[in-house]
Design a protein around this motif. Sequence first.
Motif, PDB file in Angstrom:
ATOM      1  N   MET A 511     -40.905  20.702 -35.707  1.00  0.00           N
ATOM      2  CA  MET A 511     -41.271  21.555 -34.573  1.00  0.00           C
ATOM      3  C   MET A 511     -40.816  22.995 -34.757  1.00  0.00           C
ATOM      4  SD  MET A 511     -40.111  18.750 -31.681  1.00  0.00           S
ATOM      5  CE  MET A 511     -40.422  19.801 -30.281  1.00  0.00           C
ATOM      6  N   VAL A 512     -40.250  23.311 -35.906  1.00  0.00           N
ATOM      7  CA  VAL A 512     -39.707  24.649 -36.130  1.00  0.00           C
ATOM      8  C   VAL A 512     -40.778  25.724 -35.977  1.00  0.00           C
ATOM      9  CG1 VAL A 512     -38.688  26.166 -37.887  1.00  0.00           C
ATOM     10  CG2 VAL A 512     -37.763  23.882 -37.530  1.00  0.00           C
ATOM     11  N   TYR A 513     -42.034  25.394 -36.336  1.00  0.00           N
ATOM     12  CA  TYR A 513     -43.111  26.377 -36.217  1.00  0.00           C
ATOM     13  C   TYR A 513     -43.232  26.924 -34.796  1.00  0.00           C
ATOM     14  CZ  TYR A 513     -46.017  23.034 -33.693  1.00  0.00           C
ATOM     15  OH  TYR A 513     -46.510  22.176 -32.745  1.00  0.00           O
ATOM     16  N   SER A 514     -42.857  26.109 -33.808  1.00  0.00           N
ATOM     17  CA  SER A 514     -43.018  26.507 -32.410  1.00  0.00           C
ATOM     18  C   SER A 514     -41.917  27.445 -31.930  1.00  0.00           C
ATOM     19  CB  SER A 514     -43.053  25.266 -31.512  1.00  0.00           C
ATOM     20  OG  SER A 514     -41.789  24.612 -31.492  1.00  0.00           O
ATOM     21  N   PHE A 515     -40.862  27.600 -32.700  1.00  0.00           N
ATOM     22  CA  PHE A 515     -39.750  28.442 -32.259  1.00  0.00           C
ATOM     23  C   PHE A 515     -40.199  29.885 -32.038  1.00  0.00           C
ATOM     24  CE2 PHE A 515     -36.157  25.733 -34.386  1.00  0.00           C
ATOM     25  CZ  PHE A 515     -36.506  24.679 -33.563  1.00  0.00           C
ATOM     26  N   ASP A 516     -41.099  30.360 -32.887  1.00  0.00           N
ATOM     27  CA  ASP A 516     -41.483  31.772 -32.846  1.00  0.00           C
ATOM     28  C   ASP A 516     -42.799  32.041 -32.135  1.00  0.00           C
ATOM     29  OD1 ASP A 516     -39.286  32.883 -34.467  1.00  0.00           O
ATOM     30  OD2 ASP A 516     -40.148  31.671 -36.051  1.00  0.00           O
ATOM     31  N   GLN A 517     -43.649  31.034 -32.022  1.00  0.00           N
ATOM     32  CA  GLN A 517     -44.983  31.272 -31.485  1.00  0.00           C
ATOM     33  C   GLN A 517     -45.270  30.310 -30.331  1.00  0.00           C
ATOM     34  OE1 GLN A 517     -48.168  32.099 -34.320  1.00  0.00           O
ATOM     35  NE2 GLN A 517     -46.683  31.786 -35.959  1.00  0.00           N
ATOM     36  N   ALA A 518     -45.289  30.840 -29.140  1.00  0.00           N
ATOM     37  CA  ALA A 518     -45.513  30.016 -27.957  1.00  0.00           C
ATOM     38  C   ALA A 518     -46.885  29.356 -27.975  1.00  0.00           C
ATOM     39  CB  ALA A 518     -45.352  30.862 -26.701  1.00  0.00           C
ATOM     40  N   ASN A 519     -47.856  30.031 -28.537  1.00  0.00           N
ATOM     41  CA  ASN A 519     -49.224  29.529 -28.484  1.00  0.00           C
ATOM     42  C   ASN A 519     -49.699  28.930 -29.802  1.00  0.00           C
ATOM     43  OD1 ASN A 519     -49.592  30.408 -25.777  1.00  0.00           O
ATOM     44  ND2 ASN A 519     -49.899  32.505 -26.524  1.00  0.00           N
ATOM     45  N   ALA A 520     -48.784  28.662 -30.723  1.00  0.00           N
ATOM     46  CA  ALA A 520     -49.188  28.044 -31.984  1.00  0.00           C
ATOM     47  C   ALA A 520     -49.822  26.684 -31.728  1.00  0.00           C
ATOM     48  CB  ALA A 520     -47.982  27.899 -32.910  1.00  0.00           C
ATOM     49  N   GLU A 521     -50.837  26.356 -32.505  1.00  0.00           N
ATOM     50  CA  GLU A 521     -51.475  25.060 -32.351  1.00  0.00           C
ATOM     51  C   GLU A 521     -50.497  23.957 -32.742  1.00  0.00           C
ATOM     52  OE1 GLU A 521     -55.401  22.572 -33.960  1.00  0.00           O
ATOM     53  OE2 GLU A 521     -55.117  24.688 -34.478  1.00  0.00           O
ATOM     54  N   GLY A 522     -50.438  22.912 -31.962  1.00  0.00           N
ATOM     55  CA  GLY A 522     -49.517  21.825 -32.244  1.00  0.00           C
ATOM     56  C   GLY A 522     -49.850  21.109 -33.534  1.00  0.00           C
ATOM     57  N   THR A 523     -48.842  20.631 -34.197  1.00  0.00           N
ATOM     58  CA  THR A 523     -49.041  19.940 -35.475  1.00  0.00           C
ATOM     59  C   THR A 523     -49.124  18.423 -35.316  1.00  0.00           C
ATOM     60  OG1 THR A 523     -46.647  19.970 -35.856  1.00  0.00           O
ATOM     61  CG2 THR A 523     -47.930  21.775 -36.800  1.00  0.00           C
ATOM     62  N   ARG A 524     -48.919  17.921 -34.102  1.00  0.00           N
ATOM     63  CA  ARG A 524     -49.074  16.478 -33.884  1.00  0.00           C
ATOM     64  C   ARG A 524     -50.449  16.239 -33.280  1.00  0.00           C
ATOM     65  NH1 ARG A 524     -47.396  12.239 -34.654  1.00  0.00           N
ATOM     66  NH2 ARG A 524     -45.463  12.989 -35.579  1.00  0.00           N
ATOM     67  N   ARG A 525     -51.307  15.653 -34.085  1.00  0.00           N
ATOM     68  CA  ARG A 525     -52.695  15.427 -33.674  1.00  0.00           C
ATOM     69  C   ARG A 525     -52.901  14.056 -33.047  1.00  0.00           C
ATOM     70  NH1 ARG A 525     -56.441  17.702 -37.082  1.00  0.00           N
ATOM     71  NH2 ARG A 525     -57.952  16.798 -35.606  1.00  0.00           N
ATOM     72  N   VAL A 526     -52.169  13.059 -33.529  1.00  0.00           N
ATOM     73  CA  VAL A 526     -52.352  11.673 -33.094  1.00  0.00           C
ATOM     74  C   VAL A 526     -50.983  11.054 -32.813  1.00  0.00           C
ATOM     75  CG1 VAL A 526     -53.186   9.374 -33.740  1.00  0.00           C
ATOM     76  CG2 VAL A 526     -54.473  11.404 -34.439  1.00  0.00           C
ATOM     77  N   GLN A 527     -50.887  10.254 -31.749  1.00  0.00           N
ATOM     78  CA  GLN A 527     -49.671   9.513 -31.483  1.00  0.00           C
ATOM     79  C   GLN A 527     -50.002   8.273 -30.670  1.00  0.00           C
ATOM     80  OE1 GLN A 527     -46.444   9.924 -32.600  1.00  0.00           O
ATOM     81  NE2 GLN A 527     -46.215   7.885 -31.689  1.00  0.00           N
ATOM     82  N   TYR A 528     -49.573   7.120 -31.171  1.00  0.00           N
ATOM     83  CA  TYR A 528     -49.785   5.880 -30.411  1.00  0.00           C
ATOM     84  C   TYR A 528     -48.562   5.589 -29.547  1.00  0.00           C
ATOM     85  CZ  TYR A 528     -46.430   2.979 -32.966  1.00  0.00           C
ATOM     86  OH  TYR A 528     -45.261   2.442 -33.452  1.00  0.00           O
ATOM     87  N   PHE A 529     -48.753   4.755 -28.542  1.00  0.00           N
ATOM     88  CA  PHE A 529     -47.682   4.264 -27.673  1.00  0.00           C
ATOM     89  C   PHE A 529     -47.896   2.762 -27.471  1.00  0.00           C
ATOM     90  CE2 PHE A 529     -48.364   8.680 -26.655  1.00  0.00           C
ATOM     91  CZ  PHE A 529     -47.098   9.216 -26.478  1.00  0.00           C
ATOM     92  N   GLU A 530     -46.835   1.980 -27.547  1.00  0.00           N
ATOM     93  CA  GLU A 530     -46.921   0.554 -27.237  1.00  0.00           C
ATOM     94  C   GLU A 530     -45.556   0.014 -26.894  1.00  0.00           C
ATOM     95  OE1 GLU A 530     -46.878  -3.681 -27.197  1.00  0.00           O
ATOM     96  OE2 GLU A 530     -45.691  -2.461 -28.586  1.00  0.00           O
ATOM     97  N   LEU A 531     -45.492  -0.723 -25.804  1.00  0.00           N
ATOM     98  CA  LEU A 531     -44.253  -1.377 -25.421  1.00  0.00           C
ATOM     99  C   LEU A 531     -44.584  -2.521 -24.471  1.00  0.00           C
ATOM    100  CD1 LEU A 531     -41.066  -0.652 -25.866  1.00  0.00           C
ATOM    101  CD2 LEU A 531     -41.185  -0.454 -23.408  1.00  0.00           C
TER     102      LEU A 531
END
Length: 819
Positions: A511-531
């Motif tokens: 997440m270091v890329y986000s430290f300097d740029q508030a509007n940077a495109e997120g690097t997490r494109r996909v995430q599953y959830f299961e419980l």
Amino acid sequence: MRQRHKAGQDVERAWRAAIWAMTGLVLVAATSVTAVSSAQEVLPKPEAPFKGKIGRTYKDSEPDKIPVTKAPAGAPNVLLILIDDCGYGQWGTFGGQIPTPSLDRLAKMGLRYTRFHTTALCSPTRAALLTGRNHHSVGTGVITEMGTAYPGYTGLIPKSTATVSEILRQNGYSTAWFGKNHNVPDWETSISGPFDRWPVLLGFDHFYGFIGGEANQWAPALYRDTQRVEMEVPKGKEGRYTLNDSLADEAIKLIFQQKSVTPDRPLFIYWAPGAMHAPHHVPREWMDKFKGQFDQGWDKCREETYQRQLKLGVIPPDTKLTPRPKEIPAYDSLTGDQKRIAARLMEAFAAYTAQTDYEIGRLLDALEQTGQLNNTLTICMIGDNGASMEGGPYGSFNELATVAGIPEDPAYLVQHLDEIGGPESYNHYPVGWAWAMNTPFQWGKQVASHFGGTRNPLVIAWPDRIKDRGGIRSQFHHVIDIAPTLLAASGIPEPTMVNGVKQKPIEGVSMVYSFDQANAEGTRRVQYFELLGNRGIYKDGWMASVRHGRLPWITGIGSSKSFDEDEWELYDLRGDFSQYDNLAANQPAKLKELQDVFWSEAEKHQVLPLDDRLAERMNPANRPSLIQGRTVFNYFQGAHIPDSSAAPTQNRSYTITANLDVPSGAADGVLVAAGGTCGGFSLYIKDGRPVYEYNLVTLQRTKIAGTEALVAGQNVVRMEWRYDGGGLGKGTTVSLFVNGKKAGQGRVEATGWVGKYSPDETFDIGEDSGSPVSNEYSSPNRFTGTIRKIVIDSQPTNLTAADQENLEDARRQAALAMQ
């Protein structure tokens, strides 16, 4: 968007290059970058060749330097804080009603992340946090007490997924863990080990905390490294010193000591208190601060929180407030007594939150005092899941009564209202307050399909590096992204081999890329959830969700339905922050696309097979056991044994035979004790005579006192417990004998039946550690004679198949409530 994404990557690469450059390894060519990376991919690092000269004597020889592992130049200290059982709308920094000035201070120094996610449950989130891999990928698809022999559910974090602490330690960091560890398999929690999954062998030089899902804050069962210890209460602080205080004191002590000896060596502290998990224990001085502040009830509190969130900018201005589920009672529907109880339970929870925030401030003060605050990367996760919905519709004085299905009459709670939060209680608030704490989302803890269970506040501060102080970040991220963020910030590459074991790739992204740029495109494109069968899949701004199975606060016999009967929901998160508008009926093609992605991710990360079984998963036969097949247990003086590894004594007949040496002048004290204030039993000697006491979740205490006195010299004390049978939790006849002579008899009309007397307290020989089972003595009440041996003969249960199923289901519910 792609340009912003590329810019974020360029900034991160530049930062890492700068750190490596400071080590003297100037990265001017691709070949040199490869050389640096390769040299550190294997841990421990290969021994460096001798560069001196060896002659026949020292006079014609030249020594080399003795190697010392040092962290990369510029690598920051790391303070990783993980709070337990908190919702998005709980802490004041994110719009909650509870003032949290220390988190405010941290946010003003750094960044608030508004789309950060966990797994919806304790052990899975913690395993993902420390390894940088999804919870199923590290064998922790659920809590260890429900482990099964499928790769994603064993409860065993594999050695092929080294913790970030181990990587940092082998790259020159000092490391320490304070607080909760719920990632040790149940059968590895005793003194017999093995300790492979204890902190000391997961990359931590020091550990001070508890093993399991929760702890009595007034009298916790603590360990220092692998040794059982008692919490030391400073003189003058009796009755107002809890585990929160102790964990902060220990961490501050280490900061001062480590920075006194090696001020330039970076320090990694993982501070994970039991707060805010039940029991909500807190000193009265904190309780008094919140008296009367929650009389408006949870419906009004949720609306007020929503408005504050809008003003703070931690939710978008177009966010809609999701409605209260019909299963949660309206606050106005409660009786007068129920409202008094609910308000008081919430006051305790608020006080507990405020005290925890205060202790965070003390840690920041210690770093500032040592001149280390600006060079410390502080990551504060407010919750390993959403606020807990396990307190039942009306809350409880002793949450174990709720778990066991034993109702607490409102009149009883009103009678003990002033004791809530104190050492005699084991309190939990009503589900309505959890719903309010999870504003503006649906549901809460355990429900991985919806953000009430998975979206948690995150604050990151690093004054030397983050310049957009007070900024807000809205990129979609997950707990698995923390470990790679720490590695990137410290300039340490991901290893491919650790301690001789080839590593699975880290699945998180930095997440270091986000430290300097508030509007940077997120690097997490996909995430599953299961419980527990609740499922969700995120992809490029869209979310498909399905809640499966029982309500989180139902502690009776569960029911399951076919996965094919589940009704999926679809949300466009690009304009729907709170999962308010279900678009499934209007966009079936998009829903099908996301469902296909879920199955792909599930197969990839060991989520399969989906498993919604109840009793079967809790059956101890699914896992290794230290007591399976045994009926006779021999114990000796000073033993402290986890409840799950002690002789089974519920729903069956058994005897306790104590062989004692008594000095002249008699002897008193505890012979055997299991559990504590919240429930258990104790066989002790008082005034030279045996006493057996049974504590049924604090609601009912039964004492059977013996009439025969012990004599000087050798004695045999026997207690016979003759279970009535005919089902679970039935009555029993207790008989006492001294040297073969009957000394007393009595009845216990109702007994506990779930399996554990207490979430964290041990089975003790010769004393009652932690909190006392009986109110007739104070802990530890050590026996003043000598215990030669204690034998427990535990007869097998004669339960029907239906009783056994009910028992295992109740154990499952208890395990979930205690995680």
